[in-house]
Design a protein around this motif. Structure first.
Motif, PDB file in Angstrom:
ATOM      1  N   GLU A 167      -0.677   4.040   0.913  1.00  0.00           N
ATOM      2  CA  GLU A 167      -1.396   4.901   1.847  1.00  0.00           C
ATOM      3  C   GLU A 167      -0.477   5.302   2.987  1.00  0.00           C
ATOM      4  OE1 GLU A 167      -5.222   3.902   3.673  1.00  0.00           O
ATOM      5  OE2 GLU A 167      -5.773   3.106   1.703  1.00  0.00           O
ATOM      6  N   THR A 171       0.829  -1.200   0.000  1.00  0.00           N
ATOM      7  CA  THR A 171       0.000   0.000   0.000  1.00  0.00           C
ATOM      8  C   THR A 171       0.869   1.257   0.000  1.00  0.00           C
ATOM      9  OG1 THR A 171      -1.619   1.263   1.228  1.00  0.00           O
ATOM     10  CG2 THR A 171      -0.207  -0.171   2.519  1.00  0.00           C
ATOM     11  N   THR A 196      -3.654  -2.686   3.275  1.00  0.00           N
ATOM     12  CA  THR A 196      -4.887  -2.178   3.897  1.00  0.00           C
ATOM     13  C   THR A 196      -6.008  -3.157   3.606  1.00  0.00           C
ATOM     14  OG1 THR A 196      -5.206  -0.817   1.948  1.00  0.00           O
ATOM     15  CG2 THR A 196      -4.336   0.285   3.869  1.00  0.00           C
ATOM     16  N   TYR A 206      -5.240  -0.657   8.573  1.00  0.00           N
ATOM     17  CA  TYR A 206      -3.890  -0.658   8.006  1.00  0.00           C
ATOM     18  C   TYR A 206      -3.103  -1.724   8.773  1.00  0.00           C
ATOM     19  CZ  TYR A 206       0.427   1.394   6.110  1.00  0.00           C
ATOM     20  OH  TYR A 206       1.611   1.605   5.434  1.00  0.00           O
TER      21      TYR A 206
END
Ligand code: ADP
Length: 255
Positions: free
Chosen positions: A142, A140, A177, A182
């Motif tokens: 993020e 990820t 995620t 997460y």
């Protein structure tokens, strides 16, 4: 367990009755008991290296002691014990700071990849010494809303355990995620844990194999520190492990 508190009730200056409150104090008692236990355990852990140091100094101070070889060996051993005390005191201080209810996290949007790189570079030498390969599988991009210094500490503790409890092999840090969570996982191919051990490893000072952990310079506090940091983040830590094959420590954050 309950504690009764009675409060006299007066109306217009006249005593008109008594209010009795029952307060559940079992949690407070439990807390006190745990604190006492913690202090007893900490003192015991501190006393052991101090006793070794005292004994060695006593022998070195003897007038009839002239063996240079033993002297050198003792000094080396004393250095190890001092190092152990140093780690223990640092971990104790950190744990007591973390358990303060005033703990304030300095959260910011954090690039986990950078944190992992930092952790890898400070543990590179230790891994190389055991021919351990450090890899990542970061799925990820993020950013994680967390306290970067504290999460770096979590990664360092988990990774140094993964190194300590592996003879060789690969250690992978995975992130992804899922369902608005997460996840970060630290996966090793080390000695693994038995089912009955898994519940206990987050307890302060608990070590599965005392001899091995001591040799590795562990204080038995590393995972308690990890757990406190995850609690402060409102996150969770879980473990999957196969004895003799390896372990996966999974961190879950509400991102
Ligand atoms: P220590 O300082 O002894 O490593 P920790 O709190 O970090 O203390 O860990 C507690 C115990 O959990 C260790 O002594 C070890 O027995 C076990 N443990 C921790 N991490 C691992 C791992 N990656 N693989 C196998 N056992 C582990």
């Amino acid at each position: 367990e309950y504690q009764a508190i009675s409060v006299p009730v007066t109306a217009k200056g006249h005593y008109s009755g008594c209010l009795v409150l029952f307060q559940d104090i079992s949690k407070t008692l439990e807390g006190e008991k745990m604190q006492k236990r913690f202090i007893a355990d900490a003192s015991h852990e501190l006393k052991t290296p101090i006793a070794v140091l005292k004994g060695m100094i006593e022998i070195l101070n003897r007038e009839d002691f002239h063996d240079e070889e033993t002297q050198k060996e003792f000094l080396k051993q004393m250095e190890v014990e001092i190092e152990r005390l140093d780690i223990l005191v640092k971990d104790l201080l950190q744990l007591s700071r973390l358990s303060l209810s005033t703990l304030i996290l300095e959260r910011e949007k954090t690039d986990v990849k950078k944190l992992v790189e930092k952790a890898f570079s400070s543990l590179k030498k230790k891994a190389q010494d055991k021919n351990i390969v450090l890899t990542t599988d970061l799925k990820t991009d993020e950013l994680l809303f967390c306290d970067p210094k504290k999460i770096l500490q979590v990664l360092l503790n988990l990774l140094s355990n993964a190194i300590k409890y592996s003879d060789t092999g690969t250690i992978t840090v995975r992130s992804y995620t899922e369902d608005a969570y997460y996840f970060i996982e630290v996966i090793d191919e080390g000695c693994g844990l038995k089912k009955e051990e898994i519940d206990k490893i987050f307890d302060r000072f608990y070590r599965v194999d005392d001899a091995r952990s001591r040799k590795n310079g562990g204080s038995g506090l590393g995972l308690s520190i990890v757990k406190s940091i995850m609690d402060a983040h409102g996150g969770e830590i879980s473990v999957e492990s196969t004895y003799g094959k390896g372990s996966c420590f999974r961190l879950r954050f509400n991102n």
